[in-house]
Design a protein around this motif. Structure first.
Motif, PDB file in Angstrom:
ATOM      1  N   PHE A  40       0.821  -1.204   0.000  1.00 50.75           N
ATOM      2  CA  PHE A  40       0.000   0.000   0.000  1.00 50.75           C
ATOM      3  C   PHE A  40       0.859   1.260   0.000  1.00 50.75           C
ATOM      4  CE2 PHE A  40      -2.603   3.223   2.252  1.00 50.75           C
ATOM      5  CZ  PHE A  40      -3.628   3.319   1.327  1.00 50.75           C
ATOM      6  N   GLY A  41       2.042   1.198   0.589  1.00 49.76           N
ATOM      7  CA  GLY A  41       2.935   2.351   0.579  1.00 49.76           C
ATOM      8  C   GLY A  41       3.311   2.773  -0.821  1.00 49.76           C
ATOM      9  N   ARG A  42       3.486   1.801  -1.723  1.00 46.60           N
ATOM     10  CA  ARG A  42       3.782   2.122  -3.122  1.00 46.60           C
ATOM     11  C   ARG A  42       2.575   2.766  -3.800  1.00 46.60           C
ATOM     12  NH1 ARG A  42       9.149   2.495  -3.757  1.00 46.60           N
ATOM     13  NH2 ARG A  42      10.246   0.539  -3.305  1.00 46.60           N
ATOM     14  N   ILE A  43       1.386   2.324  -3.433  1.00 46.80           N
ATOM     15  CA  ILE A  43       0.170   2.925  -3.988  1.00 46.80           C
ATOM     16  C   ILE A  43       0.073   4.394  -3.586  1.00 46.80           C
ATOM     17  CG2 ILE A  43      -2.345   2.836  -3.989  1.00 46.80           C
ATOM     18  CD1 ILE A  43      -0.968   0.538  -5.500  1.00 46.80           C
ATOM     19  N   LEU A  44       0.460   4.701  -2.350  1.00 41.84           N
ATOM     20  CA  LEU A  44       0.456   6.092  -1.901  1.00 41.84           C
ATOM     21  C   LEU A  44       1.382   6.950  -2.758  1.00 41.84           C
ATOM     22  CD1 LEU A  44       0.513   5.663   1.991  1.00 41.84           C
ATOM     23  CD2 LEU A  44      -1.421   6.378   0.582  1.00 41.84           C
ATOM     24  N   GLU A  45       2.538   6.408  -3.109  1.00 41.24           N
ATOM     25  CA  GLU A  45       3.465   7.144  -3.971  1.00 41.24           C
ATOM     26  C   GLU A  45       2.833   7.419  -5.335  1.00 41.24           C
ATOM     27  OE1 GLU A  45       7.903   5.901  -2.449  1.00 41.24           O
ATOM     28  OE2 GLU A  45       6.918   4.560  -3.874  1.00 41.24           O
TER      29      GLU A  45
ATOM     30  N   GLY B  68       5.162  11.475  -1.682  1.00 38.14           N
ATOM     31  CA  GLY B  68       4.778  10.073  -1.685  1.00 38.14           C
ATOM     32  C   GLY B  68       5.736   9.202  -0.903  1.00 38.14           C
ATOM     33  N   PHE B  69       7.026   9.540  -0.969  1.00 36.82           N
ATOM     34  CA  PHE B  69       8.035   8.815  -0.179  1.00 36.82           C
ATOM     35  C   PHE B  69       7.774   9.009   1.314  1.00 36.82           C
ATOM     36  CE2 PHE B  69      12.058   9.244   2.172  1.00 36.82           C
ATOM     37  CZ  PHE B  69      12.565   7.948   2.039  1.00 36.82           C
ATOM     38  N   LEU B  70       7.455  10.230   1.707  1.00 37.57           N
ATOM     39  CA  LEU B  70       7.158  10.500   3.116  1.00 37.57           C
ATOM     40  C   LEU B  70       5.945   9.714   3.570  1.00 37.57           C
ATOM     41  CD1 LEU B  70       7.663  14.382   3.132  1.00 37.57           C
ATOM     42  CD2 LEU B  70       9.319  12.635   3.801  1.00 37.57           C
ATOM     43  N   MET B  71       4.906   9.662   2.732  1.00 36.59           N
ATOM     44  CA  MET B  71       3.706   8.907   3.092  1.00 36.59           C
ATOM     45  C   MET B  71       3.995   7.418   3.191  1.00 36.59           C
ATOM     46  SD  MET B  71       0.422  10.697   1.258  1.00 36.59           S
ATOM     47  CE  MET B  71       1.054  10.768  -0.410  1.00 36.59           C
ATOM     48  N   ARG B  72       4.804   6.913   2.263  1.00 39.64           N
ATOM     49  CA  ARG B  72       5.120   5.481   2.305  1.00 39.64           C
ATOM     50  C   ARG B  72       5.874   5.119   3.570  1.00 39.64           C
ATOM     51  NH1 ARG B  72       9.598   2.454   0.527  1.00 39.64           N
ATOM     52  NH2 ARG B  72      10.429   4.151  -0.743  1.00 39.64           N
ATOM     53  N   LYS B  73       6.864   5.921   3.936  1.00 37.20           N
ATOM     54  CA  LYS B  73       7.637   5.626   5.142  1.00 37.20           C
ATOM     55  C   LYS B  73       6.770   5.743   6.393  1.00 37.20           C
ATOM     56  CE  LYS B  73      11.607   4.507   3.503  1.00 37.20           C
ATOM     57  NZ  LYS B  73      12.123   3.132   3.752  1.00 37.20           N
TER      58      LYS B  73
END
Length: 448
Positions: free
Chosen positions: A122-127, A322-327
């Motif tokens: 899901f983290g990749r989807i956020l990106e 998106g990177f911040l959201m994934r982390k």
């Protein structure tokens, strides 16, 4: 207290929904099944979204050239207008985009999105959502007189991301679609949907609402964006929903616990929790014991540190949102997993405010904490702050809110201090902002 759960992703009236098969354009699901269809081009490959953004802003592909690229962007300042009246209005369908994530048809792409449980990260989807939201806004503000845009469009807020009850398989293609749904003077609301192939059709699996802001070519001051034309009652309804969302955010912010005291009902609830932790043997305010099946909030924390390398920069040479959201999501997922003792499922992401940009080279500190639980639900708050290598002062950049559902009932979380009590109430407010509970099928899995 209302129980909460995921809101179903349905093709609601007024939402620009892709046609059957999601191949060309959008339609309005109407009462009489009369659809207005926009014939769009072929979907953009997910790997080309960032490339298109670089072309639009003239961003450098190499870090060594980033200073020169930003200097060249300064020359675009003259293309900016002094009033929104100087910009041509645009239709909703002018910004409509479809993006293909071919996990099934391109197995080589699957590795990046794969979890060890054979689900989609899901983290990749956020990106991908973050990049798509920016590209949609550039389609709305496109200037046909020049190839490069003088605007710097960045994510200001993730208003809401609601997951559906369909499983995300790493072996089936995924498609995104989205468009601008509301426009202010310098900001735009973007609505996006995600679909996954199932048999011969694409089924909805996610709804997302982002808010983007436009700034000048140097990313220093606000810049005007094109007004929007509403061509149907459905578009009027969608625009009014954007107005409502704006008002709701203002109202929610005005009652923030950082500004005003809790309500009488909330104060009573916190006092009752406090009384339930007093040791009856000592009759002392200092002696505290946990009730059965409970955990102190201070024991639900996890932390991480990221060094912000140039590889994670966005088209404006700041760290990609998106990177911040994934982390943040992955840390929140680990926190919920550690707390609940089983694999959690993401339910809702909401109210992610991007307060300050994160510079390349910064140290990114993430702190995750369970702040509210109920039945199988876990509300996790992630606080993000940065410090430069030269300056050790920490500054808050983001606060993230994630709601998870565990496979089994989880312990109650109890605050020990007044500050933790405010975190508990804030988490409860975000939790209660969701809709009525629904049953999820057992096959639903979304991993980190």
């Amino acid at each position: 207290m209302r129980r909460a759960a995921i809101r179903l992703c349905t093709l609601r009236k007024g939402l620009l929904a892709p046609v059957r098969g999601l191949t060309h354009g959008f339609q309005y699901p109407g009462k009489d099944s009369a659809f207005h269809v926009y014939e769009a081009g072929s979907p953009i490959h997910v790997n080309h979204v960032r490339d298109k953004l670089r072309e639009i802003v003239g961003a450098s592909k190499n870090w060594k050239d980033h200073v020169q690229a930003m200097e060249e962007r300064k020359l675009l300042q003259g293309l900016l207008v002094s009033s929104q009246d100087g910009l041509p209005p645009r239709r909703m369908k002018d910004s409509y985009i479809e993006v293909l994530l071919p996990l099934g048809s391109e197995p080589a792409l699957r590795e990046k999105y794969l979890t060890v449980q054979n689900t989609v990260r899901f983290g990749r989807i956020l990106e991908d959502l973050d990049s798509l939201g920016v590209l949609i806004c550039y389609m709305h503000t496109k200037m046909y007189s020049t190839d490069m845009s003088p605007l710097s469009i960045v994510t200001a807020l993730v208003d809401k991301i609601d997951m559906c009850k369909k499983s995300l398989s790493p072996e089936q293609d995924i498609k995104f679609s989205g468009h601008v749904s509301w426009v202010g003077k310098t900001s735009m609301e973007v609505k996006m949907q995600m679909f996954q192939a199932q048999d011969t059709e694409y089924c909805p699996v996610l709804n997302a609402t982002f808010v983007m802001v436009a700034r000048d070519s140097e990313n220093k001051r606000p810049a005007f964006v094109n007004p929007i034309i509403l061509e149907s009652p459905e578009e009027e309804e969608l625009f009014q929903q954007g107005e409502f969302n704006k008002g709701r955010r203002v109202a929610f912010n005005s009652t923030s616990l950082l500004k005003v005291a809790p309500s009488a009902k909330e104060r009573t609830a916190i006092h009752e929790m406090f009384l339930s932790t007093l040791d009856p043997k000592t009759i002392s305010f200092q002696s505290r014991i946990l009730p059965p099946n409970a955990v102190w909030m201070e024991n639900s924390k996890l932390k991480s540190l990221e060094v912000c390398h140039p590889q994670e920069r966005n088209i404006f040479n700041r760290i990609f949102g998106g990177f911040l959201m994934r982390k943040a999501y992955e840390l929140a997922w680990a926190t919920a997993c550690n707390f609940g003792g089983s694999r959690p499922f993401i339910v809702t992401v909401d109210d992610i405010m991007f307060q300050k940009p994160v510079e390349v080279g910064s140290l990114l500190f993430l702190s995750s904490q369970v702040c509210f639980t109920q039945d199988k639900y876990i509300q996790v708050r992630v606080h993000s702050e940065v410090a430069s290598l030269q300056n050790k002062e920490h500054m808050t950049t983001n606060v993230f809110h994630f709601t998870f559902m565990s496979e089994k009932e989880v312990p109650l979380v109890f605050p020990r201090t007044y500050g933790e009590s405010m975190l508990y109430l804030d988490g409860q407010r975000h939790f209660n902002a969701m809709g009525a509970p629904v049953a999820w099928p057992k096959e639903y899995r979304v991993g980190p």
